[in-house]
Design an enzyme around this catalytic site. Structure first.
Site, short mmCIF file in Angstrom:
data_model
loop_
_atom_site.label_atom_id
_atom_site.label_comp_id
_atom_site.label_asym_id
_atom_site.label_seq_id
_atom_site.Cartn_x
_atom_site.Cartn_y
_atom_site.Cartn_z
N SER A 180 -18.02 -43.35 -16.06
CA SER A 180 -17.05 -44.32 -16.54
C SER A 180 -16.72 -45.34 -15.45
CB SER A 180 -15.81 -43.59 -17.04
OG SER A 180 -14.95 -44.45 -17.74
N ASP A 226 -20.24 -44.36 -27.85
CA ASP A 226 -19.19 -44.59 -26.85
C ASP A 226 -18.24 -45.68 -27.36
OD1 ASP A 226 -17.66 -45.17 -24.61
OD2 ASP A 226 -19.34 -44.95 -23.22
N HIS A 258 -18.37 -41.20 -25.02
CA HIS A 258 -18.14 -41.66 -23.65
C HIS A 258 -18.01 -40.49 -22.68
CE1 HIS A 258 -16.65 -44.33 -20.50
NE2 HIS A 258 -15.60 -43.52 -20.31
#
Length: 310
Positions: A180, A226, A258
């Site tokens: 991320s 995601d 995600h």
């Protein structure tokens, strides 16, 4: 002129040489003794140097890189945030044996609001394939990608220069990974330190979309479903902006969210290990898993690459 005797040497006449050789053969004939000249002729040649001195571990198979652990037994040591600067401490995973020499070093960053525990599974798994891995906490769980990139580099510097396992690490063979915002930090770190050997942003998030100056071999991993960092506005633009002259690949996880990198994932581990082995260790035995590009499957919805790798 001989530097030892001061006598001018003369080339021996052919007849005298033949006579001496005949006498020598007569003296040793039938004795089982090998003349020095003959002995040199039959001595085995020195073993050639390994084609790649950085290969670590046995030849890989599909089963070995999909297994939950590699061939190396590992141990770990905790790094207190109070004893380091530039990042928030972490855990170092490393192979216990040094019989094969030093190992490449890798720093991993977690994502926004997360701690190193979210990436511990991957850090330990990568280490078991023959790497020294520092899985970091960031100074703040709210740190943005650029800050996380600087922290990844600070962690690598600590790993090589000051850590208790520094003698196990080859400071010329280093890489970065992250999830991320840690994935965005991975891109930032690789862009600012082109001497790195590999970078792997995992479902990365970054406000910067163009990485046209990035030269580090980079595997961009996105997730099809995601909703936090959609591939259409993050991973795909990241990949497309990296110059075609750079080594790069794009892996999209089929049906994944995600947060796929936060738990054990065979596809992430398989291709991450292959990429790190190929570019940090220059181990071409792993090229077979990257080139030709793996086809779309139940785990991969898209894969792009600059095959063949140079």
């Amino acid at each position: 002129m001989s530097g030892h005797t001061g006598i001018v040497s003369r080339p021996p006449r052919r007849g005298r040489t033949v006579a001496k050789l005949t006498l020598m053969l007569a003296l040793i004939g039938g004795s089982g003794i090998v003349a020095p000249a003959a002995q040199a002729a039959v001595s085995p040649a020195p073993a050639p140097l390994a084609a790649n001195p950085y290969e670590r571990g046995p030849a890989p198979t599909n089963s070995s890189i999909e297994a939950t652990r590699g061939a190396f037994a590992t141990s770990s040591t905790t790094v207190s945030s109070l004893l380091v600067s530039g990042f928030g401490g972490g855990t170092i995973y490393y192979p216990t044996s040094t019989a094969q020499g030093t190992f490449g070093g890798i720093a991993i960053s977690p994502g926004y609001t997360a701690s190193r525990s979210s990436m511990a599974w991957l850090a330990e798994r990568v280490a078991s394939h023959g790497f020294v891995v520092i899985n970091i906490d960031t100074n703040s769980t709210l740190d943005q990608p650029a800050s996380r990139g600087r922290q990844l580099l600070a962690a690598l510097d600590y790993l090589v220069e000051d850590s208790s396992v520094r003698t196990r690490v080859d400071g010329a063979r280093l890489g970065v990974m992250g999830h991320s915002m840690g994935g965005g930090g991975t891109l930032s770190a690789a862009s600012s330190r082109p001497s790195l050997q590999a970078a792997i942003p995992l479902t990365g998030w970054h406000t910067t979309k163009s990485w046209s100056s990035l030269r580090v071999p980079t595997l961009v991993v996105g997730a099809e479903n995601d909703s936090v960092a959609p591939v259409s506005s993050h991973s795909k633009p990241f990949y497309n902006s990296i110059p075609a002259s750079s080594e790069k690949a794009y892996l999209e996880l089929n049906g994944a969210s995600h947060f796929a990198p936060n738990s054990s994932n065979t596809t992430i581990a398989k291709y991450s290990v292959s990429w790190l082995k190929r570019f940090i260790d220059d181990d071409t035995r792993y090229e077979q898993f990257l080139c030709p590009s793996p086809p779309n499957s139940t785990t991969i919805s898209d894969y792009q690459d600059t095959c063949p790798h140079s």
